[in-house]
Enzyme design. Structure first.
Site, PDB file in Angstrom:
ATOM      1  N   ALA A   5      -8.624 -31.892   8.453  1.00  0.00           N
ATOM      2  CA  ALA A   5      -7.538 -32.845   9.175  1.00  0.00           C
ATOM      3  C   ALA A   5      -7.482 -32.430  10.722  1.00  0.00           C
ATOM      4  O   ALA A   5      -7.759 -33.637  11.478  1.00  0.00           O
ATOM      5  CB  ALA A   5      -6.375 -33.015   8.497  1.00  0.00           C
ATOM      6  N   ARG A  33      -3.862 -10.403   8.091  1.00  0.00           N
ATOM      7  CA  ARG A  33      -2.584  -9.891   8.724  1.00  0.00           C
ATOM      8  C   ARG A  33      -2.969  -8.961   9.846  1.00  0.00           C
ATOM      9  O   ARG A  33      -3.755  -8.096   9.671  1.00  0.00           O
ATOM     10  CB  ARG A  33      -1.837  -9.166   7.455  1.00  0.00           C
ATOM     11  CG  ARG A  33      -1.707 -10.281   6.354  1.00  0.00           C
ATOM     12  CD  ARG A  33      -0.539  -9.683   5.497  1.00  0.00           C
ATOM     13  NE  ARG A  33      -0.599 -10.279   4.134  1.00  0.00           N
ATOM     14  CZ  ARG A  33      -0.181 -11.306   3.798  1.00  0.00           C
ATOM     15  NH1 ARG A  33       0.548 -11.923   4.597  1.00  0.00           N
ATOM     16  NH2 ARG A  33      -0.227 -11.746   2.628  1.00  0.00           N
ATOM     17  N   ASP A  43       5.969 -17.841   7.502  1.00  0.00           N
ATOM     18  CA  ASP A  43       6.870 -17.403   8.733  1.00  0.00           C
ATOM     19  C   ASP A  43       6.492 -16.487   9.558  1.00  0.00           C
ATOM     20  O   ASP A  43       6.738 -16.560  10.788  1.00  0.00           O
ATOM     21  CB  ASP A  43       8.202 -17.184   8.123  1.00  0.00           C
ATOM     22  CG  ASP A  43       7.959 -16.065   7.136  1.00  0.00           C
ATOM     23  OD1 ASP A  43       6.817 -15.773   6.540  1.00  0.00           O
ATOM     24  OD2 ASP A  43       9.163 -15.620   6.412  1.00  0.00           O
ATOM     25  N   ASP A  65       8.845 -20.626   1.113  1.00  0.00           N
ATOM     26  CA  ASP A  65      10.026 -19.898   1.996  1.00  0.00           C
ATOM     27  C   ASP A  65      10.301 -20.304   3.382  1.00  0.00           C
ATOM     28  O   ASP A  65      10.485 -19.495   3.957  1.00  0.00           O
ATOM     29  CB  ASP A  65       9.833 -18.339   1.627  1.00  0.00           C
ATOM     30  CG  ASP A  65       8.654 -17.895   2.361  1.00  0.00           C
ATOM     31  OD1 ASP A  65       7.613 -18.603   2.624  1.00  0.00           O
ATOM     32  OD2 ASP A  65       8.369 -16.633   2.379  1.00  0.00           O
ATOM     33  N   ARG A  83       6.883 -13.769  -3.001  1.00  0.00           N
ATOM     34  CA  ARG A  83       7.548 -12.633  -2.270  1.00  0.00           C
ATOM     35  C   ARG A  83       9.128 -12.585  -2.530  1.00  0.00           C
ATOM     36  O   ARG A  83       9.493 -12.305  -3.661  1.00  0.00           O
ATOM     37  CB  ARG A  83       7.441 -13.000  -0.762  1.00  0.00           C
ATOM     38  CG  ARG A  83       7.284 -11.827   0.023  1.00  0.00           C
ATOM     39  CD  ARG A  83       7.007 -12.353   1.545  1.00  0.00           C
ATOM     40  NE  ARG A  83       5.640 -12.378   1.741  1.00  0.00           N
ATOM     41  CZ  ARG A  83       4.652 -11.673   2.255  1.00  0.00           C
ATOM     42  NH1 ARG A  83       5.095 -10.329   2.169  1.00  0.00           N
ATOM     43  NH2 ARG A  83       3.579 -12.010   2.413  1.00  0.00           N
ATOM     44  N   GLY A 113       9.751 -24.417 -19.890  1.00  0.00           N
ATOM     45  CA  GLY A 113      10.617 -24.289 -20.788  1.00  0.00           C
ATOM     46  C   GLY A 113      11.005 -22.980 -21.140  1.00  0.00           C
ATOM     47  O   GLY A 113      11.450 -22.439 -22.335  1.00  0.00           O
ATOM     48  N   GLU A 169       8.678 -12.228  -8.464  1.00  0.00           N
ATOM     49  CA  GLU A 169       7.933 -11.175  -7.967  1.00  0.00           C
ATOM     50  C   GLU A 169       9.147 -10.234  -7.157  1.00  0.00           C
ATOM     51  O   GLU A 169       9.086  -8.991  -6.979  1.00  0.00           O
ATOM     52  CB  GLU A 169       6.774 -11.595  -6.748  1.00  0.00           C
ATOM     53  CG  GLU A 169       6.489 -10.377  -6.125  1.00  0.00           C
ATOM     54  CD  GLU A 169       5.376 -11.078  -4.950  1.00  0.00           C
ATOM     55  OE1 GLU A 169       5.404 -12.286  -4.821  1.00  0.00           O
ATOM     56  OE2 GLU A 169       4.590 -10.123  -4.601  1.00  0.00           O
TER      57      GLU A 169
HETATM   58  N1  LIG Z   1       6.998 -10.754  15.024  1.00  0.00           N
HETATM   59  C1  LIG Z   1       5.779 -11.145  15.287  1.00  0.00           C
HETATM   60  N2  LIG Z   1       5.147 -11.539  16.241  1.00  0.00           N
HETATM   61  C2  LIG Z   1       3.703 -11.888  16.574  1.00  0.00           C
HETATM   62  N3  LIG Z   1       2.985 -12.030  15.411  1.00  0.00           N
HETATM   63  C3  LIG Z   1       3.470 -11.933  14.161  1.00  0.00           C
HETATM   64  C4  LIG Z   1       4.918 -11.459  14.055  1.00  0.00           C
HETATM   65  N4  LIG Z   1       5.236 -11.242  12.608  1.00  0.00           N
HETATM   66  C5  LIG Z   1       4.065 -11.656  12.190  1.00  0.00           C
HETATM   67  N5  LIG Z   1       3.029 -11.939  13.003  1.00  0.00           N
HETATM   68  C6  LIG Z   1       1.669 -12.357  12.828  1.00  0.00           C
HETATM   69  O1  LIG Z   1       1.287 -13.124  11.638  1.00  0.00           O
HETATM   70  C7  LIG Z   1       0.491 -12.555  10.610  1.00  0.00           C
HETATM   71  C8  LIG Z   1       0.974 -13.136   9.413  1.00  0.00           C
HETATM   72  O2  LIG Z   1       2.615 -12.842   8.935  1.00  0.00           O
HETATM   73  P1  LIG Z   1       2.762 -12.327   7.524  1.00  0.00           P
HETATM   74  O3  LIG Z   1       1.633 -11.435   7.003  1.00  0.00           O
HETATM   75  O4  LIG Z   1       4.236 -12.326   7.476  1.00  0.00           O
HETATM   76  O5  LIG Z   1       2.411 -13.639   6.507  1.00  0.00           O
HETATM   77  P2  LIG Z   1       2.924 -15.209   6.579  1.00  0.00           P
HETATM   78  O6  LIG Z   1       2.203 -15.920   7.870  1.00  0.00           O
HETATM   79  O7  LIG Z   1       4.343 -15.050   6.454  1.00  0.00           O
HETATM   80  O8  LIG Z   1       2.311 -15.748   5.399  1.00  0.00           O
HETATM   81  P3  LIG Z   1       2.631 -15.464   3.655  1.00  0.00           P
HETATM   82  O9  LIG Z   1       4.106 -14.813   3.651  1.00  0.00           O
HETATM   83  O10 LIG Z   1       2.346 -16.848   3.041  1.00  0.00           O
HETATM   84  O11 LIG Z   1       1.541 -14.237   3.268  1.00  0.00           O
HETATM   85  C9  LIG Z   1       0.887 -10.923  10.951  1.00  0.00           C
HETATM   86  O12 LIG Z   1      -0.065 -10.123  10.404  1.00  0.00           O
HETATM   87  C10 LIG Z   1       0.844 -10.990  12.286  1.00  0.00           C
HETATM   88  O13 LIG Z   1      -0.376 -10.816  12.781  1.00  0.00           O
HETATM   89  O1  LIG Z   2      -2.300 -10.628  -0.699  1.00  0.00           O
HETATM   90  P1  LIG Z   2      -1.220  -9.679  -0.523  1.00  0.00           P
HETATM   91  O2  LIG Z   2      -1.362  -9.154   1.022  1.00  0.00           O
HETATM   92  O3  LIG Z   2      -1.137  -8.573  -1.573  1.00  0.00           O
HETATM   93  O4  LIG Z   2       0.080 -10.339  -0.551  1.00  0.00           O
HETATM   94  C1  LIG Z   2       0.861 -10.816  -1.643  1.00  0.00           C
HETATM   95  C2  LIG Z   2       2.185 -11.796  -0.976  1.00  0.00           C
HETATM   96  O5  LIG Z   2       1.607 -13.014  -0.566  1.00  0.00           O
HETATM   97  C3  LIG Z   2       2.020 -14.075  -1.267  1.00  0.00           C
HETATM   98  O6  LIG Z   2       1.066 -14.426  -2.159  1.00  0.00           O
HETATM   99  C4  LIG Z   2       1.945 -15.295  -0.138  1.00  0.00           C
HETATM  100  O7  LIG Z   2       2.970 -14.920   0.730  1.00  0.00           O
HETATM  101  C5  LIG Z   2       3.240 -13.672  -1.650  1.00  0.00           C
HETATM  102  O8  LIG Z   2       3.586 -14.298  -3.080  1.00  0.00           O
HETATM  103  C6  LIG Z   2       3.048 -12.002  -2.296  1.00  0.00           C
HETATM  104  O9  LIG Z   2       4.289 -11.538  -2.048  1.00  0.00           O
HETATM  105 MG   LIG Z   3       5.545 -15.025   4.813  1.00  0.00          MG
END
Ligand SMILES: Nc1ncnc2c1ncn2[C@@H]1O[C@H](COP(=O)(O)OP(=O)(O)OP(=O)(O)O)[C@@H](O)[C@H]1O
Ligand SMILES: O=P(O)(O)OC[C@H]1O[C@](O)(CO)[C@@H](O)[C@@H]1O
Ligand SMILES: [Mg+2]
Length: 328
Positions: A26, A76, A107, A133, A175, A189, A227
Site C-alpha cells: 500500500a 533488531r 514500540d 501491545d 511478550r 473455551g 509467554e
Molecule cells: N530507544 C530506541 N532508540 C532507537 N531505536 C530503537 C530504540 N528501541 C528500539 N529501537 C530499534 O527498533 C528495533 C526494534 O525494536 P524491538 O526489538 O523492541 O521490536 P518492536 O519494534 O517493538 O517489535 P516487536 O516487539 O513486535 O518485535 C530495535 O532493534 C532497534 O533497532
Molecule cells: O523472534 P524473537 O526475536 O525470538 O522474538 C520473539 C518475540 O517477538 C514477538 O513474537 C513479537 O514481538 C513476541 O511475541 C515474542 O516475545
Molecule cells: Mg515491541
C-alpha cells in the site's frame, strides 16, 4: 495541493507480522499514485545503516499481499539505539534522497522512528506486531492472523488432550502482553486463562479447578498460558504431581508469526499504508497511525509511546465467567 515529499522510504523492523507485506504494497502503490519515488530499506534499521536500499515500483509489490513475513526482511539493530547510529541513519536517508519514511514495527521501532523524525526525516510509523501491545491503537498489523493461528493450534491440542483425558498447558506469544492468550482462551473455551496483566501466581487455585473439573466428568483441562508468565513445562510437572492428571505443555512459538494474513490484516494494513503516505504528502512527521472506534487516527509518536494500555476488564471478566461456568 503539492506533495511535501518526493521520495518515500519504507522499512519493517522488530518481529515480523503477517500483513506487513500488505502495508508495504500500500505504501509503494499509494506513493506512486501520488507521483513519488519509493525506496525499500531492507532489514530494518540495520539495513539502513548498511545502505541496503532498493528502488521499488508497482511491480516490486506484485503477488505479496497474501504472503506472510516481510519481503523487505526485518531485524533488531543495537547500533540504531545510539545517537551516532541515529545520526548516521538520518544522513543515509538524505544521501538517498529519502525525505519521507514509513517505519512498520512495534514500540521499539517507534522509538527509532521518533529519533529520525527529530533529526529532520519526515517519519510516520505503522503498528506492526502480533502482540497488540501498542497503547494508541485497538488494532496492530498481524495480531488477527497470529491469534487465529494460535486458536487453530489450540483446537488441535484439545482433540488429543480429550482423547487422552489430559491437562494441556498451551503457551502463546505476546511478550509481556496477554492479548493473544486472552483472545485464545475465550475462543478455545479454555478452562483456565493465565495472562500476564492479571496472573496472581496462585497455582493451588488452578490445581483445585482441575480436580473439580475431573470430579464433574470433564475429559480435558485446557490452560492457555501467556509467554510473559512462561514456565509452562515446570507448571505441567507440578500440576501432574499434584492432581495425578497426565499433563503436557505445548509452546506454540514462531508458527504464530507466520502464515498468510487474514482478510482483516490485509485490509487494515493496506488502509494504514495508504494513510501513512497521505500524512507524509501533507508534510506531517513524527506520527503513529492507529485504529480506534472504527476509524484511522494518528498521534505524535512520543505521545503515543507514553500512553498506557490495559486488558479490557469486561472482556477479562467474561473470560472468567465462561471458563468457570461448570465450576462451583
Ligand atoms: N530507544 C530506541 N532508540 C532507537 N531505536 C530503537 C530504540 N528501541 C528500539 N529501537 C530499534 O527498533 C528495533 C526494534 O525494536 P524491538 O526489538 O523492541 O521490536 P518492536 O519494534 O517493538 O517489535 P516487536 O516487539 O513486535 O518485535 C530495535 O532493534 C532497534 O533497532
Ligand atoms: O523472534 P524473537 O526475536 O525470538 O522474538 C520473539 C518475540 O517477538 C514477538 O513474537 C513479537 O514481538 C513476541 O511475541 C515474542 O516475545
Ligand atoms: Mg515491541
Amino acid at each position: 495541493m503539492s506533495n511535501k515529499v518526493s521520495t518515500i522510504g519504507v522499512l519493517t523492523s522488530g518481529g515480523d507480522a503477517p500483513g506487513m507485506n500488505a502495508a508495504i504494497r500500500a505504501v509503494v502503490r499509494t506513493a506512486i499514485a501520488n507521483g513519488l519515488k519509493v525506496k525499500g530499506i531492507r532489514r530494518g534499521y540495520s539495513g539502513l545503516l548498511e545502505e541496503d536500499i532498493i528502488d521499488m515500483d508497482a511491480s516490486s509489490v506484485s503477488d505479496i499481499i497474501q504472503r506472510g513475513g516481510t519481503i523487505l526482511y526485518t531485524a533488531r539493530c543495537l547500533e540504531f539505539k545510539t545517537p551516532e547510529g541515529q545520526q548516521k541513519g538520518a544522513e543515509i536517508c538524505r544521501k538517498h534522497g529519502i525525505d519521507g519514511l514509513v517505519v512498520i514495527g512495534g514500540d521499539g521501532s517507534f522509538q527509532g522512528a521518533r529519533k529520525l523524525a527529530n533529526l529532520g526525516i519526515n517519519t510516520v510509523a505503522l503498528p506492526g506486531t502480533i502482540d497488540l501491545d501498542i497503547a494508541c491503537t485497538d488494532y496492530t498489523i498481524g495480531f488477527d492472523t497470529a491469534v487465529n493461528t494460535a486458536m487453530e493450534a489450540i483446537d488441535k491440542v484439545r482433540d488429543t488432550s480429550t482423547s487422552h483425558e489430559r491437562c494441556s498447558i498451551i503457551e502463546v506469544m505476546g511478550r509481556n502482553a496477554g492479548y493473544i492468550a486472552l483472545w485464545c482462551g475465550i475462543a478455545n473455551g479454555a478452562e483456565d486463562i493465565l495472562i500476564t496483566e492479571r496472573y496472581d501466581h496462585d497455582e493451588a487455585k488452578i490445581i483445585e479447578n482441575i480436580k473439580h473439573s475431573r470430579s464433574i466428568g470433564k475429559k480435558h483441562h485446557i490452560i492457555v498460558n501467556a509467554e510473559g508468565i512462561g514456565d509452562s513445562n515446570g507448571m505441567a510437572k507440578r500440576i501432574e504431581a499434584a492432581t495425578g492428571m497426565e499433563t503436557r505443555a505445548t509452546i506454540i512459538g514462531h508458527i504464530q508469526r507466520g502464515g498468510s494474513p487474514t482478510c482483516i490484516d490485509r485490509v487494515y494494513a493496506s488502509e494504514m499504508g495508504a494513510y501513512a503516505v497521505d500524512l507524509l504528502c501533507k508534510g506531517e512527521s513524527n506520527r503513529v497511525v492507529g485504529y480506534r472506534s472504527g476509524g484511522l487516527v494518528d498521534y505524535d509518536i512520543q505521545e503515543a509511546l507514553e500512553m498506557q494500555k490495559d486488558i479490557d476488564q469486561y472482556l477479562y471478566d467474561v473470560s472468567r465467567t465462561l471458563s468457570r461456568s461448570l465450576q462451583s
